[in-house]
Enzyme design. Structure first.
Site, PDB file in Angstrom:
ATOM      1  N   LYS A 195      69.839   4.153  -2.673  1.00  0.00           N
ATOM      2  CA  LYS A 195      70.186   4.521  -4.050  1.00  0.00           C
ATOM      3  C   LYS A 195      71.694   4.534  -4.180  1.00  0.00           C
ATOM      4  O   LYS A 195      72.381   5.384  -3.591  1.00  0.00           O
ATOM      5  CB  LYS A 195      69.590   5.890  -4.382  1.00  0.00           C
ATOM      6  N   LYS A 248      67.594   0.753  -5.498  1.00  0.00           N
ATOM      7  CA  LYS A 248      67.921   1.102  -6.884  1.00  0.00           C
ATOM      8  C   LYS A 248      69.425   1.076  -7.083  1.00  0.00           C
ATOM      9  O   LYS A 248      70.121   1.670  -6.271  1.00  0.00           O
ATOM     10  CB  LYS A 248      67.364   2.503  -7.147  1.00  0.00           C
TER      11      LYS A 248
HETATM   12  C1  PBG Z   1      67.666  11.635 -10.557  1.00  0.00           C
HETATM   13  C2  PBG Z   1      67.454  10.227 -10.986  1.00  0.00           C
HETATM   14  C3  PBG Z   1      68.321   9.377 -11.679  1.00  0.00           C
HETATM   15  C4  PBG Z   1      67.628   8.198 -11.901  1.00  0.00           C
HETATM   16  C5  PBG Z   1      66.398   8.325 -11.301  1.00  0.00           C
HETATM   17  N1  PBG Z   1      66.300   9.582 -10.730  1.00  0.00           N
HETATM   18  C6  PBG Z   1      69.684   9.651 -12.192  1.00  0.00           C
HETATM   19  C7  PBG Z   1      70.810   9.745 -11.244  1.00  0.00           C
HETATM   20  O1  PBG Z   1      70.647   9.705 -10.042  1.00  0.00           O
HETATM   21  O2  PBG Z   1      71.907   9.935 -11.744  1.00  0.00           O
HETATM   22  C8  PBG Z   1      68.144   7.017 -12.659  1.00  0.00           C
HETATM   23  C9  PBG Z   1      67.098   6.192 -13.346  1.00  0.00           C
HETATM   24  C10 PBG Z   1      67.604   5.282 -14.404  1.00  0.00           C
HETATM   25  O3  PBG Z   1      68.828   5.119 -14.619  1.00  0.00           O
HETATM   26  O4  PBG Z   1      66.757   4.679 -15.068  1.00  0.00           O
HETATM   27  N2  PBG Z   1      68.525  11.772  -9.455  1.00  0.00           N
HETATM   28 ZN    ZN Z   2      69.339  13.825  -9.085  1.00  0.00          ZN
END
Ligand code: PBG
Ligand code: ZN
Length: 324
Positions: A195, A248
């Site tokens: 991520k 992601k």
């Molecule tokens: C929570 C989370 C996020 C997303 C998924 N789970 C936001 C982040 O990490 O800031 C992003 C999903 C998206 O942008 O569609 N941590």
């Molecule tokens: Zn988060």
């Protein structure tokens, strides 16, 4: 003699027979935002994500009637609590918004596959994914207990799969252990393994009011410049017990999807995130692209890169229009 590549492109049926990649509705996951309390003026449109809404638990149950009929088979639930606090209590409250929604949905649609995002950022007043220490740092080990409590509370409320997105070290092992100790040995974990600290999450943070109040997420989410680190993170999560790993965002990381696919045999998910959705939707609203064609091509690219599962906000629309 020269290569006659066009020989196989000459007719639709021939192209279909030799097509290498296909999208499968069984591998698409639709994200939903479920919001606690408030007025019931109907689902609230999310300005940054045209076509997406925040639902109360009851509104979501209602929306799922149509969506399930259209063929949506798997949902990823995000919670937006009515109040936030430093420890993100709503994330692991027995009657939290996700837990409440899970019970209501399971009751009405026992066959719908329910995945929950496990994180603290939607629930903390500071907007970070873990607890904050005395000097403003995001605490790792202290946050694990709360993440495990959130995961367990989701499983108890009926979640079929747990998807931790916080990026704290060791959380997969910690959550796996908590689930197992409480009898949820059959509940799979889909880990947000790779991520990145991506600007493409902007619209999501607006939707969930979860932007960090200070600093950024770079001390726990990955630097988008890094490729080898992705392999280390995926290896660690598999070692700790992840059943499915995830990359992601998807579109900007197709190379990473391919590398992770080639290096590991675990099922691989890719998340076409809010910013990717907003880019396509916005360009389409301006009449600059053929939206349907671009959506399908973007998803095909993610699949061709090696993803098995795709989490995309376009799932519902594609199925509703009978395109998959
Ligand atoms: C929570 C989370 C996020 C997303 C998924 N789970 C936001 C982040 O990490 O800031 C992003 C999903 C998206 O942008 O569609 N941590
Ligand atoms: Zn988060």
């Amino acid at each position: 003699m020269f290569h006659r590549g066009r020989r196989l492109r000459g007719a639709p049926h021939l192209r279909a027979m030799t097509r290498e990649t296909r999208l499968d509705r069984a591998q698409l996951i639709m994200p939903y935002f479920v919001e606690e309390g408030g007025k019931s003026a109907g689902p609230a449109p999310i300005a940054a994500m045209p076509g997406q809404y925040r639902y109360s638990p009851d509104e979501l149950v209602k929306a799922l009637e149509q969506d399930a009929r259209d063929g949506v088979a798997a949902c990823l639930l995000f919670g937006i609590p009515s109040g936030k606090d430093p420890a993100g209590k709503g994330a692991y409250a027995r009657d939290g918004v996700v837990q409440t929604a899970l019970r209501k949905i399971k009751d009405k649609f026992p066959d719908l596959y329910l995945i929950t995002d496990v994180c603290l950022c939607e629930y903390t007043d500071h907007g970070h994914c873990g607890l904050i220490g005395a000097s403003g740092e995001v605490l790792n080990d202290e946050s694990l207990e709360l993440l495990a409590r959130a995961a367990l509370s989701h499983a108890e409320a009926g979640a079929d799969m747990i998807a931790p997105s916080d990026m704290m070290d060791g959380r997969i092992a910690f959550i796996r252990n908590a689930l197992d100790e409480n009898g949820f040995t059959s509940t799979p974990i889909m880990a947000y393994s790779v991520k990145y600290a991506s600007a493409y999450y902007g619209p999501f943070r607006e939707a969930a009011a979860s932007a960090p109040r200070f600093g950024d997420r770079k001390s726990y989410q990955m630097d988008p410049a890094n490729r080898l680190e992705a392999l280390r993170e995926a290896a660690a999560d598999i070692e700790e017990g992840a059943d499915i790993i995830m990359v992601k965002p998807a579109g900007p990381c197709l190379d990473v999807i391919r590398e992770v696919r080639d290096a590991f045999s675990a099922p691989l998910a890719a998340y076409q995130v809010s910013g990717e959705y907003a880019l396509i939707r916005s360009a389409a609203e301006l009449g600059r692209i053929d939206e349907t064609a671009v959506i399908l091509e973007s998803l095909l690219g993610i699949k061709r890169a090696g993803a098995d599962l795709i989490i995309t906000y376009f799932t519902r629309d594609l199925l509703h229009r009978g395109l998959l």
